[in-house]
Design a protein around this motif. Structure first.
Motif, PDB file in Angstrom:
ATOM      1  N   ASN A 182      31.041  76.366 -26.640  1.00  0.00           N
ATOM      2  CA  ASN A 182      30.443  77.642 -27.036  1.00  0.00           C
ATOM      3  C   ASN A 182      30.982  78.818 -26.217  1.00  0.00           C
ATOM      4  O   ASN A 182      30.437  79.925 -26.287  1.00  0.00           O
ATOM      5  CB  ASN A 182      28.922  77.564 -26.912  1.00  0.00           C
ATOM      6  N   GLY A 183      32.008  78.562 -25.430  1.00  0.00           N
ATOM      7  CA  GLY A 183      32.615  79.634 -24.650  1.00  0.00           C
ATOM      8  C   GLY A 183      31.717  80.180 -23.554  1.00  0.00           C
ATOM      9  O   GLY A 183      31.817  81.355 -23.186  1.00  0.00           O
ATOM     10  N   LEU A 184      30.840  79.342 -23.030  1.00  0.00           N
ATOM     11  CA  LEU A 184      29.932  79.773 -21.969  1.00  0.00           C
ATOM     12  C   LEU A 184      30.392  79.197 -20.630  1.00  0.00           C
ATOM     13  O   LEU A 184      30.532  77.980 -20.481  1.00  0.00           O
ATOM     14  CB  LEU A 184      28.499  79.315 -22.274  1.00  0.00           C
ATOM     15  N   ASP A 185      30.614  80.074 -19.659  1.00  0.00           N
ATOM     16  CA  ASP A 185      31.173  79.643 -18.372  1.00  0.00           C
ATOM     17  C   ASP A 185      30.131  79.145 -17.387  1.00  0.00           C
ATOM     18  O   ASP A 185      30.441  78.375 -16.487  1.00  0.00           O
ATOM     19  CB  ASP A 185      31.906  80.815 -17.702  1.00  0.00           C
ATOM     20  N   ALA A 186      28.905  79.641 -17.507  1.00  0.00           N
ATOM     21  CA  ALA A 186      27.917  79.333 -16.472  1.00  0.00           C
ATOM     22  C   ALA A 186      27.156  78.060 -16.824  1.00  0.00           C
ATOM     23  O   ALA A 186      26.714  77.865 -17.965  1.00  0.00           O
ATOM     24  CB  ALA A 186      26.960  80.518 -16.305  1.00  0.00           C
ATOM     25  N   LEU A 187      27.021  77.180 -15.832  1.00  0.00           N
ATOM     26  CA  LEU A 187      26.292  75.919 -16.007  1.00  0.00           C
ATOM     27  C   LEU A 187      25.244  75.803 -14.913  1.00  0.00           C
ATOM     28  O   LEU A 187      25.585  75.668 -13.732  1.00  0.00           O
ATOM     29  CB  LEU A 187      27.248  74.719 -15.913  1.00  0.00           C
ATOM     30  N   SER A 188      23.961  75.865 -15.312  1.00  0.00           N
ATOM     31  CA  SER A 188      22.859  75.734 -14.368  1.00  0.00           C
ATOM     32  C   SER A 188      22.407  74.291 -14.372  1.00  0.00           C
ATOM     33  O   SER A 188      21.705  73.841 -15.283  1.00  0.00           O
ATOM     34  CB  SER A 188      21.718  76.674 -14.787  1.00  0.00           C
ATOM     35  N   MET A 189      22.842  73.546 -13.368  1.00  0.00           N
ATOM     36  CA  MET A 189      22.476  72.128 -13.300  1.00  0.00           C
ATOM     37  C   MET A 189      22.651  71.622 -11.877  1.00  0.00           C
ATOM     38  O   MET A 189      23.506  72.084 -11.141  1.00  0.00           O
ATOM     39  CB  MET A 189      23.318  71.312 -14.297  1.00  0.00           C
ATOM     40  N   GLY A 190      21.786  70.669 -11.515  1.00  0.00           N
ATOM     41  CA  GLY A 190      21.810  70.101 -10.179  1.00  0.00           C
ATOM     42  C   GLY A 190      20.644  70.604  -9.355  1.00  0.00           C
ATOM     43  O   GLY A 190      20.404  71.816  -9.302  1.00  0.00           O
ATOM     44  N   MET A 191      19.900  69.674  -8.758  1.00  0.00           N
ATOM     45  CA  MET A 191      18.764  69.999  -7.909  1.00  0.00           C
ATOM     46  C   MET A 191      18.966  69.279  -6.562  1.00  0.00           C
ATOM     47  O   MET A 191      20.064  68.826  -6.267  1.00  0.00           O
ATOM     48  CB  MET A 191      17.457  69.596  -8.600  1.00  0.00           C
ATOM     49  N   SER A 192      17.899  69.198  -5.767  1.00  0.00           N
ATOM     50  CA  SER A 192      18.063  68.655  -4.408  1.00  0.00           C
ATOM     51  C   SER A 192      18.759  67.297  -4.374  1.00  0.00           C
ATOM     52  O   SER A 192      19.593  67.042  -3.510  1.00  0.00           O
ATOM     53  CB  SER A 192      16.696  68.531  -3.729  1.00  0.00           C
ATOM     54  N   ASP A 193      18.417  66.411  -5.322  1.00  0.00           N
ATOM     55  CA  ASP A 193      18.916  65.037  -5.246  1.00  0.00           C
ATOM     56  C   ASP A 193      20.284  64.834  -5.881  1.00  0.00           C
ATOM     57  O   ASP A 193      20.873  63.765  -5.728  1.00  0.00           O
ATOM     58  CB  ASP A 193      17.921  64.081  -5.930  1.00  0.00           C
ATOM     59  N   ASP A 194      20.745  65.821  -6.627  1.00  0.00           N
ATOM     60  CA  ASP A 194      21.968  65.549  -7.394  1.00  0.00           C
ATOM     61  C   ASP A 194      22.905  66.761  -7.512  1.00  0.00           C
ATOM     62  O   ASP A 194      23.753  66.792  -8.387  1.00  0.00           O
ATOM     63  CB  ASP A 194      21.589  65.032  -8.791  1.00  0.00           C
ATOM     64  N   PHE A 195      22.766  67.748  -6.610  1.00  0.00           N
ATOM     65  CA  PHE A 195      23.589  68.956  -6.815  1.00  0.00           C
ATOM     66  C   PHE A 195      25.081  68.690  -6.626  1.00  0.00           C
ATOM     67  O   PHE A 195      25.914  69.329  -7.266  1.00  0.00           O
ATOM     68  CB  PHE A 195      23.088  70.133  -5.967  1.00  0.00           C
ATOM     69  N   GLU A 196      25.424  67.702  -5.781  1.00  0.00           N
ATOM     70  CA  GLU A 196      26.855  67.414  -5.602  1.00  0.00           C
ATOM     71  C   GLU A 196      27.460  66.786  -6.868  1.00  0.00           C
ATOM     72  O   GLU A 196      28.601  67.092  -7.234  1.00  0.00           O
ATOM     73  CB  GLU A 196      27.053  66.517  -4.378  1.00  0.00           C
ATOM     74  N   VAL A 197      26.672  65.924  -7.512  1.00  0.00           N
ATOM     75  CA  VAL A 197      27.130  65.338  -8.785  1.00  0.00           C
ATOM     76  C   VAL A 197      27.325  66.456  -9.813  1.00  0.00           C
ATOM     77  O   VAL A 197      28.304  66.485 -10.569  1.00  0.00           O
ATOM     78  CB  VAL A 197      26.099  64.311  -9.313  1.00  0.00           C
ATOM     79  N   ALA A 198      26.366  67.391  -9.832  1.00  0.00           N
ATOM     80  CA  ALA A 198      26.444  68.512 -10.787  1.00  0.00           C
ATOM     81  C   ALA A 198      27.695  69.353 -10.523  1.00  0.00           C
ATOM     82  O   ALA A 198      28.383  69.773 -11.461  1.00  0.00           O
ATOM     83  CB  ALA A 198      25.177  69.368 -10.703  1.00  0.00           C
ATOM     84  N   ILE A 199      27.999  69.591  -9.256  1.00  0.00           N
ATOM     85  CA  ILE A 199      29.185  70.396  -8.912  1.00  0.00           C
ATOM     86  C   ILE A 199      30.456  69.677  -9.370  1.00  0.00           C
ATOM     87  O   ILE A 199      31.391  70.295  -9.892  1.00  0.00           O
ATOM     88  CB  ILE A 199      29.208  70.705  -7.401  1.00  0.00           C
TER      89      ILE A 199
END
Ligand SMILES: *Cc1c(COP(=O)(O)O)cnc(C)c1O
Length: 215
Positions: free
Chosen positions: A180-197
């Motif tokens: 959809n041509g969207l650059d921003a991804l809001s994902m990852g919390m305390s337990d999994d932010f490195e996986v999200a990155i």
């Protein structure tokens, strides 16, 4: 965990994923945290915070903003339409655009107010019945409709099911954003932010790892 340690972990995760340093924004999620935990983070110079509820944020941030004027506030939690105006006044970014009626309300208020926060479309990647968000198969159509309403959609957001490996959910959200041509991804919390990155997160939402467990 001290803020600079979280910062170091984010930097390491960016490097490991061969992403540019500093591309990931850390949203410090201050919901339900007492003042004596939040003020030190403000005093350390952090200015980007997330809250789940309009009412709670309205009760504390106007006062803190008198001292720390440059604070940027993001709304992360579900929003009732009757609180949309207040949310638009308080928050610079809303991560929980999750239904057509709310999109219409935002569009009407944006016209009236002459301003509108940036928005993420929340996608229910696990198709969990109790969870807010647009179903993955409806995401493209919803994003198209929200854009037609002139809403400033910058990205997509997800909260994976608690009992599942988050990685496939992050990967799925990244695909929805990309097509959809969207650059921003809001994902990852305390337990999994490195996986999200590793999967392309641009905004990680970290609460308890910074402030301690919520009481
Ligand atoms: C509470 C919350 C967070 C932060 O959760 P932690 O596990 O404390 O890091 C992130 N995103 C949303 C939407 C939340 O409600």
């Amino acid at each position: 965990m001290p803020l600079n340690e979280i910062g170091a972990r984010i930097a390491a995760a960016e490097a490991a994923a061969q992403r540019p340093s500093g591309v990931v924004q850390l949203i410090a999620v201050s919901k339900e945290q007492p003042e004596d935990r939040v003020l030190p983070v403000l005093e350390a110079g952090h200015r980007l915070f997330g809250e789940n509820r309009v009412q709670e944020a309205a009760g504390k941030w106007p006062r803190w903003r008198e001292t720390f004027a440059e604070v940027e506030l993001h709304l992360l939690g579900p929003l009732q339409s009757n609180k949309a105006r207040q949310a638009m006044e308080l928050f610079q970014t809303i991560h929980s655009l999750d239904r057509p009626k709310l999109a219409q309300t935002f569009a009407r208020l944006a016209q009236e107010m002459g301003q509108c926060p940036q928005m993420f479309v929340q996608v229910n990647t696990g198709a969990e019945p109790q969870k807010a968000g647009i179903l993955p198969e409806d995401a493209d159509g919803f994003i198209k409709d929200a854009r037609a309403l002139d809403l400033p959609i910058i990205g997509v957001m997800c909260i994976p099911p608690v009992d599942e490996d988050p990685a496939p959910h992050f990967a799925h959200l990244a695909r929805i954003g990309a097509r959809n041509g969207l650059d921003a991804l809001s994902m990852g919390m305390s337990d999994d932010f490195e996986v999200a990155i590793a999967h392309g997160a641009t905004h990680v939402r970290v609460g308890s790892a910074i402030f301690g467990a919520r009481r």
